[in-house]
Design an enzyme around this catalytic site. Structure first.
Site, mmCIF file in Angstrom:
data_model
loop_
_atom_site.group_PDB
_atom_site.id
_atom_site.type_symbol
_atom_site.label_atom_id
_atom_site.label_comp_id
_atom_site.label_asym_id
_atom_site.label_seq_id
_atom_site.Cartn_x
_atom_site.Cartn_y
_atom_site.Cartn_z
ATOM 1 N N ARG A 86 -11.113 5.195 -3.243
ATOM 2 C CA ARG A 86 -10.295 4.069 -2.765
ATOM 3 C C ARG A 86 -11.108 2.773 -2.802
ATOM 4 O O ARG A 86 -10.601 1.714 -3.189
ATOM 5 C CB ARG A 86 -9.779 4.347 -1.355
ATOM 6 C CG ARG A 86 -8.795 5.522 -1.330
ATOM 7 C CD ARG A 86 -8.518 5.992 0.080
ATOM 8 N NE ARG A 86 -7.626 5.077 0.757
ATOM 9 C CZ ARG A 86 -7.692 4.774 2.040
ATOM 10 N NH1 ARG A 86 -8.620 5.308 2.796
ATOM 11 N NH2 ARG A 86 -6.839 3.939 2.566
ATOM 12 N N ARG A 135 -1.951 -5.240 -4.088
ATOM 13 C CA ARG A 135 -3.246 -4.651 -4.421
ATOM 14 C C ARG A 135 -3.617 -4.878 -5.879
ATOM 15 O O ARG A 135 -4.714 -4.504 -6.282
ATOM 16 C CB ARG A 135 -3.194 -3.144 -4.176
ATOM 17 C CG ARG A 135 -3.703 -2.688 -2.801
ATOM 18 C CD ARG A 135 -3.502 -1.198 -2.734
ATOM 19 N NE ARG A 135 -4.345 -0.457 -1.865
ATOM 20 C CZ ARG A 135 -4.027 -0.053 -0.631
ATOM 21 N NH1 ARG A 135 -2.901 -0.430 -0.083
ATOM 22 N NH2 ARG A 135 -4.852 0.716 0.035
ATOM 23 N N ARG A 157 -6.460 11.410 8.905
ATOM 24 C CA ARG A 157 -5.937 10.942 7.610
ATOM 25 C C ARG A 157 -6.679 11.611 6.478
ATOM 26 O O ARG A 157 -7.883 11.439 6.324
ATOM 27 C CB ARG A 157 -6.078 9.422 7.512
ATOM 28 C CG ARG A 157 -4.800 8.702 7.888
ATOM 29 C CD ARG A 157 -4.912 7.224 7.684
ATOM 30 N NE ARG A 157 -5.036 6.826 6.283
ATOM 31 C CZ ARG A 157 -4.845 5.584 5.870
ATOM 32 N NH1 ARG A 157 -4.519 4.661 6.722
ATOM 33 N NH2 ARG A 157 -4.985 5.281 4.604
ATOM 34 N N LYS A 213 -7.067 -3.938 8.631
ATOM 35 C CA LYS A 213 -5.859 -4.713 8.314
ATOM 36 C C LYS A 213 -4.672 -4.267 9.180
ATOM 37 O O LYS A 213 -3.973 -5.094 9.752
ATOM 38 C CB LYS A 213 -5.473 -4.524 6.827
ATOM 39 C CG LYS A 213 -6.541 -4.937 5.842
ATOM 40 C CD LYS A 213 -6.040 -4.849 4.405
ATOM 41 C CE LYS A 213 -5.788 -3.442 3.908
ATOM 42 N NZ LYS A 213 -7.004 -2.617 3.754
ATOM 43 N N ARG A 245 -12.479 7.303 11.778
ATOM 44 C CA ARG A 245 -11.014 7.293 11.822
ATOM 45 C C ARG A 245 -10.451 8.612 11.283
ATOM 46 O O ARG A 245 -9.457 9.124 11.781
ATOM 47 C CB ARG A 245 -10.485 6.107 10.976
ATOM 48 C CG ARG A 245 -8.969 6.016 10.978
ATOM 49 C CD ARG A 245 -8.474 4.760 10.289
ATOM 50 N NE ARG A 245 -8.541 4.842 8.835
ATOM 51 C CZ ARG A 245 -8.198 3.864 8.012
ATOM 52 N NH1 ARG A 245 -7.810 2.717 8.499
ATOM 53 N NH2 ARG A 245 -8.252 4.024 6.705
HETATM 54 P P1 AMP Z 1 -3.228 2.238 2.751
HETATM 55 O O1 AMP Z 1 -2.744 2.861 4.020
HETATM 56 O O2 AMP Z 1 -2.790 0.827 2.572
HETATM 57 O O3 AMP Z 1 -4.698 2.400 2.546
HETATM 58 O O4 AMP Z 1 -2.526 3.053 1.567
HETATM 59 C C1 AMP Z 1 -2.681 4.446 1.420
HETATM 60 C C2 AMP Z 1 -2.437 4.832 -0.045
HETATM 61 O O5 AMP Z 1 -1.115 4.483 -0.430
HETATM 62 C C3 AMP Z 1 -3.340 4.118 -1.049
HETATM 63 O O6 AMP Z 1 -4.586 4.764 -1.198
HETATM 64 C C4 AMP Z 1 -2.483 4.196 -2.319
HETATM 65 O O7 AMP Z 1 -2.512 5.492 -2.868
HETATM 66 C C5 AMP Z 1 -1.087 3.970 -1.759
HETATM 67 N N1 AMP Z 1 -0.752 2.529 -1.692
HETATM 68 C C6 AMP Z 1 -0.503 1.791 -0.567
HETATM 69 N N2 AMP Z 1 -0.219 0.523 -0.860
HETATM 70 C C7 AMP Z 1 -0.291 0.419 -2.211
HETATM 71 C C8 AMP Z 1 -0.130 -0.659 -3.120
HETATM 72 N N3 AMP Z 1 0.173 -1.912 -2.705
HETATM 73 N N4 AMP Z 1 -0.286 -0.390 -4.450
HETATM 74 C C9 AMP Z 1 -0.578 0.835 -4.875
HETATM 75 N N5 AMP Z 1 -0.772 1.897 -4.076
HETATM 76 C C10 AMP Z 1 -0.633 1.700 -2.741
#
Ligand code: AMP
Length: 198
Positions: free
Chosen positions: A145, A88, A134, A13, A128
């Site tokens: 996740r 989400r 990360r 994404k 990654r």
């Molecule tokens: P991402 O980089 O989008 O995978 O986000 C990394 C982490 O941030 C996720 O595993 C969640 O802990 C938190 N996070 C990011 N976006 C959201 C969201 N829209 N709702 C809840 N938690 C989020």
């Protein structure tokens, strides 16, 4: 035009969203990036969310909705927003509809980076993890996740399908192919919007 890049963690994404920023002047709103930035600069918000993110759980709806609202206000008059990693949950999707409605806008398109082979996805994310370091890409956290994605986020597709705004692209195809297909879909949808407006 406002679009959502949808799909499980590791589907690409962010990569696709960044290309659209470069190629089309969209503004990318990634709640994951915003939360990581808050952690890096050691803000109270960053401290609040650190443990939740490290476990691979979702931070509360209120927090991410407030972040998105702030960014919508900070970027008036842009050609469009790409939401990446947001919404989400269903309450987040409802809040986004409300926020956009208040600005005379809506979610015009959801691009679902569809992943049929979760094992392949896991292999990709672990690569990654090595390349980008990360912490939440470790096997155990990634598993959590993905579990949260399947339990809470995947159902959003039904929400958006009922609005008729979902288009599917195979997320694990080569990045260039995904970008080309995404670009084609955007052009088609833009054409439809222009026709309607005229
Ligand atoms: P991402 O980089 O989008 O995978 O986000 C990394 C982490 O941030 C996720 O595993 C969640 O802990 C938190 N996070 C990011 N976006 C959201 C969201 N829209 N709702 C809840 N938690 C989020």
């Amino acid at each position: 035009m406002n679009l959502i890049m949808f799909g499980p963690p590791g589907a690409g994404k962010g990569t696709q969203a960044r290309r659209l920023v470069e190629e089309r002047g969209f503004v990318q709103l990634s709640t994951g990036d915003m939360l990581r930035a808050a952690r890096k600069s050691g803000t109270p918000l960053g401290e609040r969310v650190a443990a939740i993110m490290d476990r691979g759980d979702l931070v509360s709806d209120d927090i991410v909705i407030a972040l998105i609202e702030e960014q919508l206000e900070a970027n008036p008059g842009v050609p469009g927003f790409i939401f990446d990693g947001f919404p989400r949950t269903v309450p987040q999707a409802q809040a986004l509809d409300r926020l956009l409605q208040g600005r005379g806008q809506k979610v015009d398109l959801v691009i679902n980076l569809r992943v049929e082979d979760e094992d392949e996805l896991v292999r990709r994310v672990q690569k990654r993890a090595v390349e980008e370091g990360r912490a939440d890409d470790s096997a155990e956290v990634l598993h959590n996740r993905l579990k949260n994605y399947n339990a809470l986020t995947a159902e959003l597709l039904t929400y958006y399908e009922s609005q008729g705004s979902v288009r599917h692209v195979r997320g694990l195809d080569p990045i260039e192919d995904v970008a080309r297909q995404t670009g084609q879909i955007l052009d088609e949808e833009k054409g439809k919007l222009t026709q309607r407006a005229g």
